[in-house]
Design an enzyme around this catalytic site. Structure first.
Site, PDB file in Angstrom:
ATOM      1  CD  GLU A  47      -5.440   0.554   4.834  1.00  0.00           C
ATOM      2  OE1 GLU A  47      -6.098  -0.012   3.917  1.00  0.00           O
ATOM      3  OE2 GLU A  47      -4.263   0.281   5.108  1.00  0.00           O
ATOM      4  CB  CYS A  64      -5.279  -1.654   0.969  1.00  0.00           C
ATOM      5  SG  CYS A  64      -5.063  -2.769   2.313  1.00  0.00           S
TER       6      CYS A  64
HETATM    7  C1  UN1 Z   1      -1.828  -1.451   2.072  1.00  0.00           C
HETATM    8  O1  UN1 Z   1      -1.984  -2.030   1.016  1.00  0.00           O
HETATM    9  O2  UN1 Z   1      -2.427  -1.804   3.117  1.00  0.00           O
HETATM   10  O3  UN1 Z   1       0.111   3.166  -1.003  1.00  0.00           O
HETATM   11  C2  UN1 Z   1      -0.878  -0.322   2.272  1.00  0.00           C
HETATM   12  C3  UN1 Z   1       0.604   2.029  -1.051  1.00  0.00           C
HETATM   13  C4  UN1 Z   1       1.544   1.639   0.046  1.00  0.00           C
HETATM   14  C5  UN1 Z   1       0.806   1.195   1.251  1.00  0.00           C
HETATM   15  C6  UN1 Z   1      -0.267   0.178   0.996  1.00  0.00           C
HETATM   16  N1  UN1 Z   1       2.382   2.770   0.376  1.00  0.00           N
HETATM   17  O4  UN1 Z   1       0.371   1.251  -1.943  1.00  0.00           O
END
Ligand code: UN1
Length: 514
Positions: A268, A302
């Site tokens: 990821e 992310c």
């Molecule tokens: C991340 O930023 O690596 O969907 C995970 C989201 C969170 C997870 C983010 N539940 O923004």
């Protein structure tokens, strides 16, 4: 309640059983590490939270061996019993939520609501995985041979290596751990060096529950160290699966190293998530969702919304409104009630934001708001910035890169084809959203020729996914899926079995061999 880093630190350390000097390697029995000492500071004000002794090569070897040994017993434990451990763990994390959430805030700089939200993701995935422990099902198939049956079983695959990033210091590990644990795998975790204390706190909680239930605590092993430790995980043939979250560069390295030994990766990597706002959008809904997606976690998810692709006819009122929201957003100490934007993780992140804004200007972009440093009283050692919106004439190179900071680039479109082309015209493919009340536009976005991301939403933002779905994305995002749905399959090995209940040996494909 105090908002001083040092007071909060003292409280949460007492509640979670942390001390000023911790060891960054856990093999199920002892906390021993022999590598260099790591000073852990809070991005809130730069103050020292504690020290962590990092793992050296020998520590790594000991911990990886323990995770591999624990696997041999754990894989024989019936899956619903494994689920029982995870169920109890969910309870333990419920009780620890206020303290652990605040520790996330201290170490990662998140506002309290988001620190607590991250712990809620742990609780949610524990609940999910508990149910899953009774549903690790395989199919059966009709055989072409009389009296034969074909069935699939899913078996534990081995110790899983888990590499996580600073921005979700506990939730991402939990998605991996809770699911892998019910699948019968042990997990060897290498957290970010920026957030080792939350990792130590989590592993201590798991170890307590393990001891109470007679499970070997090495099911949740921990190794804290620099990139050399990450490279050891990637190269270790004892770890058939490596799940890694982080930069594209890190992911490319891990993918190659694991492929070399024919292991499996769950990657990821970065996102460059866009929201399309069409001429038929409910602008109230779009504004709220994009505000949270772009500004929340100070742009360090992310899943952060990094690009706004807006229809020319609604651009002006919509962008004006966003700019107004940006200009009134409370920025400051994330431990303080009412603050919505905390610090960036460090000064280097601030410099990268600054450099990206310079490049955007050079490419013809117009900074509509933000980008300036913000001085926060009593938090002089933190890097606070005003979130920025930049109007771009085209999707320049800087827009196609992920800058881990709150910059929202605005791109304008005329036809939905154009919007989708812009949307997909980046190398990353994690999350996406369209805002429209038009059913046909929404369906175009969700169709095979629409969004090319792993997450595609309608009238809700790019960030803040629930744990029940599979999480991850395509292209440079790495292709992995974690968390809900059938992501568990990546943590198991599939066995196809043919059972013959006859006294004869008929061959498939009609072959005669007599
Ligand atoms: C991340 O930023 O690596 O969907 C995970 C989201 C969170 C997870 C983010 N539940 O923004």
């Amino acid at each position: 309640m105090s908002t001083r880093v040092i007071d909060v630190r003292n409280e949460v350390f007492a509640e979670l059983g942390l001390s000023a000097e911790e060891a960054g390697a856990f093999d199920g029995t002892s906390w021993l590490a022999h590598g260099p000492l790591l000073a852990v500071t809070s991005p809130i004000d730069g103050s020292l939270l504690g020290h962590v002794r990092q793992a050296d090569a020998a520590d790594y070897g000991r911990v990886a061996h323990a995770a591999a040994q624990a696997f041999l017993r754990w894989r024989e434990t019936p899956a619903p019993q494994r689920g029982e451990l995870v169920r109890l763990l969910g309870h333990r994390f419920r009780a620890a939520k206020p303290a652990l959430g605040r520790l996330v805030s201290l170490e990662a700089g998140k506002i309290l609501a988001e620190g607590a939200g991250e712990v809620q993701e742990i609780i949610d995935i524990c609940d999910f995985a508990t149910g899953l422990s009774r549903q690790l099902h395989g199919f059966t198939f009709p055989s072409e041979r009389p009296g034969h049956r074909i069935m699939e079983q899913w078996h534990p695959i081995g110790p899983v290596g888990c590499i996580t990033a600073f921005n979700f210091p506990v939730a991402v590990w939990a998605w991996n751990f809770a699911v892998a644990a019910v699948c019968g795998d042990t997990v060897l975790w290498k957290p970010s060096e920026k957030t080792p204390l939350t990792a130590i706190a989590c592993i201590k909680l798991v170890a307590t529950v393990c001891r109470e239930t007679g499970v070997d605590p090495a099911v949740a092993a921990l190794v804290i160290g620099d990139a050399s430790i990450g490279r050891k995980l990637a190269a270790d043939p004892r770890l058939p699966v490596i799940s890694a979250t982080g930069s594209i560069a890190m992911g490319r390295y891990v993918a190659a190293a694991v492929a070399q030994r024919l292991g499996r990766t769950i990657l990821e990597l970065s996102g460059n998530n866009a929201a399309i706002v069409t001429s038929r959008a409910d602008l109230d809904v779009a504004a709220k969702a994009i505000f949270f997606g772009a500004v929340g976690t100070a742009g360090q998810r992310c899943t952060t919304t990094r690009r706004l692709i807006v229809h020319r006819s609604v651009k002006e009122p919509f962008v004006d409104r966003l700019v107004r929201n940006y200009e009134s957003v409370p920025i400051g100490n994330p431990l303080q009630a009412g603050i919505l934007v905390g610090p960036l993780i460090d000064n280097a992140a601030g410099m990268r934001m600054h450099a990206a804004l310079d490049r955007a200007r050079e490419a013809g972009g117009k900074v509509l708001t933000g980008g300036q440093p913000v001085a926060v009283a009593e938090c002089a050692g933190g890097c606070y910035v005003r979130p920025s919106i930049v109007d771009m004439p085209e999707q320049a190179e800087v827009v196609r890169e992920e800058t881990f900071a709150p910059i929202l680039y605005v791109l304008t479109y005329e036809t939905l084809d154009e919007a989708i082309a812009l949307h997909n015209g980046v190398s990353q493919g994690l999350s996406s959203a369209i805002f429209t009340t038009d059913f046909q536009e929404a369906e175009r976005f969700l169709a095979p020729g629409g969004s090319d991301c792993g997450l595609a939403n309608v009238n809700t933002g790019t960030s803040g996914a629930e744990i029940g779905g599979a999480f991850g994305g395509e292209k440079d995002t790495g292709g992995g899926r974690e968390s809900g749905s059938d992501a568990w399959k990546a943590y198991m090995r599939r066995v196809t079995s043919t059972l013959n209940a006859t006294g004869d040996v008929p061959l498939a494909q009609g072959i005669k061999f007599e």
